[in-house]
Design a protein around this motif. Sequence first.
Motif, PDB file in Angstrom:
ATOM      1  N   ASP A 150       0.834  -1.211   0.000  1.00 54.50           N
ATOM      2  CA  ASP A 150       0.000   0.000   0.000  1.00 54.50           C
ATOM      3  C   ASP A 150       0.866   1.258   0.000  1.00 54.50           C
ATOM      4  N   ASP A 151       1.928   1.225   0.796  1.00 57.01           N
ATOM      5  CA  ASP A 151       2.787   2.407   0.862  1.00 57.01           C
ATOM      6  C   ASP A 151       3.536   2.613  -0.453  1.00 57.01           C
ATOM      7  N   ILE A 152       3.967   1.528  -1.079  1.00 56.01           N
ATOM      8  CA  ILE A 152       4.634   1.635  -2.383  1.00 56.01           C
ATOM      9  C   ILE A 152       3.689   2.296  -3.390  1.00 56.01           C
ATOM     10  N   MET A 153       2.453   1.792  -3.469  1.00 55.10           N
ATOM     11  CA  MET A 153       1.505   2.324  -4.455  1.00 55.10           C
ATOM     12  C   MET A 153       1.136   3.769  -4.159  1.00 55.10           C
TER      13      MET A 153
ATOM     14  N   VAL B 173       2.363  -2.861  -8.316  1.00 54.21           N
ATOM     15  CA  VAL B 173       3.535  -3.208  -7.500  1.00 54.21           C
ATOM     16  C   VAL B 173       4.441  -4.063  -8.378  1.00 54.21           C
ATOM     17  N   ASN B 174       5.683  -3.630  -8.531  1.00 53.81           N
ATOM     18  CA  ASN B 174       6.594  -4.361  -9.428  1.00 53.81           C
ATOM     19  C   ASN B 174       6.963  -5.744  -8.878  1.00 53.81           C
TER      20      ASN B 174
ATOM     21  N   ASP C 172       9.014  -7.326 -15.413  1.00 50.29           N
ATOM     22  CA  ASP C 172       7.596  -6.992 -15.530  1.00 50.29           C
ATOM     23  C   ASP C 172       7.232  -6.719 -16.988  1.00 50.29           C
ATOM     24  N   LYS C 173       5.995  -7.095 -17.356  1.00 48.26           N
ATOM     25  CA  LYS C 173       5.524  -6.844 -18.723  1.00 48.26           C
ATOM     26  C   LYS C 173       5.785  -5.401 -19.161  1.00 48.26           C
TER      27      LYS C 173
END
Lengths: 131, 131, 131, 131, 131, 131
Positions: free
Chosen positions: C19-22, C30-31, D124-125
């Motif tokens: 959540d924090d990454i996004m 998210v990668n 990742d794509k």
Amino acid sequence: MTTLVEYADASPEVRAVFDDIMSTRKTDVVNNFWKALANHPATLRRTWESLKQIMAPGALDPLTKELIYLAVSATNQCPYCVASHSASARAKGMTEDMFGELLAVVGMANQTNALAAARQVPIDKQFQIPD
Amino acid sequence: MTTLVEYADASPEVRAVFDDIMSTRKTDVVNNFWKALANHPATLRRTWESLKQIMAPGALDPLTKELIYLAVSATNQCPYCVASHSASARAKGMTEDMFGELLAVVGMANQTNALAAARQVPIDKQFQIPD
Amino acid sequence: MTTLVEYADASPEVRAVFDDIMSTRKTDVVNNFWKALANHPATLRRTWESLKQIMAPGALDPLTKELIYLAVSATNQCPYCVASHSASARAKGMTEDMFGELLAVVGMANQTNALAAARQVPIDKQFQIPD
Amino acid sequence: MTTLVEYADASPEVRAVFDDIMSTRKTDVVNNFWKALANHPATLRRTWESLKQIMAPGALDPLTKELIYLAVSATNQCPYCVASHSASARAKGMTEDMFGELLAVVGMANQTNALAAARQVPIDKQFQIPD
Amino acid sequence: MTTLVEYADASPEVRAVFDDIMSTRKTDVVNNFWKALANHPATLRRTWESLKQIMAPGALDPLTKELIYLAVSATNQCPYCVASHSASARAKGMTEDMFGELLAVVGMANQTNALAAARQVPIDKQFQIPD
Amino acid sequence: MTTLVEYADASPEVRAVFDDIMSTRKTDVVNNFWKALANHPATLRRTWESLKQIMAPGALDPLTKELIYLAVSATNQCPYCVASHSASARAKGMTEDMFGELLAVVGMANQTNALAAARQVPIDKQFQIPD
């Protein structure tokens, strides 16, 4: 801290390897590398036996092998290895011009290796391993 | 993502380099590496000019130079460079036996480079640079 | 084999980091790198917290930081890292010309690093650390 | 062992490069790196010409280029290069805070490069090169 | 040039980290590494906090962690790191025989890593990450 | 391009090594790495003999040795080696938590190796090799 094992203090097993190094290389000097490895006799023996086989004349001559050794050592930033293998290469006939050209190739290879990675260059069809 | 610049889409500056690559190498193929570098024409030209000079016959013959290039590329874990330079080395006369011996030296050098570092081996007096 | 931990299957601890990454990156993706790290939640959290601090604007701007990240990743031959950080750098404003110049510097640095090692160049008095 | 070629002992070809280095850099000092390369004049000239072009102001400013050079040199563990390029970066305006942030990024990149490799993270794509 | 920040000259923020290092390690010595990082207090604190967490006992014991640290440091040719982490490993119980075996593995891994790259060995079906 | 030598097509010398690999490892599978090395039987035999000795139980247990192998392989960015040695480590008892902690140490070591180089940290008196 790694101590250097001198001949006078070495076990019979280590002395046997030191004797073979000196006799194979026709010298009475054992380099610090081997004196350091002698702290673990099994590694000393295995490394020396492998190196002796690998560096002997074969499909490639000993000087070419030293040039390759030096190329890897410079790429890996190993000061000891660069010092000892450039001495060996000179002893086997590497001239200043050969050294200069070797380094030009090593420098260029390190440069293009990074460029190929950064550009994510896909391998050409003609270079690919067939399934 | 790096796109590959094809001849048909290339600027005159890029085409001039591609033409020189094909004419120097007596081929009608330009490898992906050069098509990728063509995204930055100044780098394409400079890299090609340097490579052409460095890989030409000199104090070292072209096959020896390819072997050195391959040794560095394997050490650096560059898949593209290993693929392209092992193809070039074979084209210049590298046999399976020569390749096998090359790799034996490369493997041993990478091994002893790590051992010399881990043992902190001091450089022998006879290898040192004088002040 | 490392599995990728998807949000739907993640523990509350992992979801909090995702959540924090996004939210920090203003994206709903998210990668894969983070999904892979999520197999060890403590590493996921610590790595993300460090990265978030380090890549924030400071004495260096975020684009410069991405260029540096990309330079290291190309030098280390890390395909995933080159792919993800060149995408990030482009998103932060890296033009094709900037990318080309970055790679020219990275290539030259890798070249001269090897030359300096191979020549065992002593550090100049003016660059030395005083005792 | 590589000797350093001093100006007084240099050939006209080498002196011409040394003169250009000093005049371009507005200094009367030639660093040891160039004195060492001077053992192979073709490499000296080619390396200097390339470096001069690459490090000139362009889409990236000279300080950013020095930071990138330093990032690669630290990653490669090249003591000479770290010493000389951190001096150059400071001369071009790198503050202690900028240096600290640069190193934080370099350290984090080296860390995550290893993590991505160890976890075999698939690209990742959205980062992939289209066929 | 990086100066070493001594306790007497350190800011309260730096002293707090130095105090935690000495108390955690039950020693009154702070190594040069931390004194050097102290030039950028945020990096000092973040690096120390991460290291403290990572090197604590867990699923792996502290000695195993030191052996791994040493393996990476030798592979990267980092003289400072080899010196400090071989001292730490000895303090945590690494015997001469364990050190010898560690190095044998490190040397062999560096060798086979280069061989796998040079031979472009495809990953076996049983080792592949499933889609 | 390196072909994989299958048992059915192998010479008696190569088959003898393949037989020993399968019998030592109690499996009927020979990994691609060995099939690739089989193109140069002397290297196949020497590498296998060395590996068998080195990875056997000793002062370090086999799992610890696999962890070290994996740490080096991740640092070197060798995809094949990471894939095969993480499978071996799991087969010898590496849990997901152990893998996570291993990677945390590997990541931190790669980070601090770069920091120590960039800061040119002098080796502490207590870590130095005495003359």
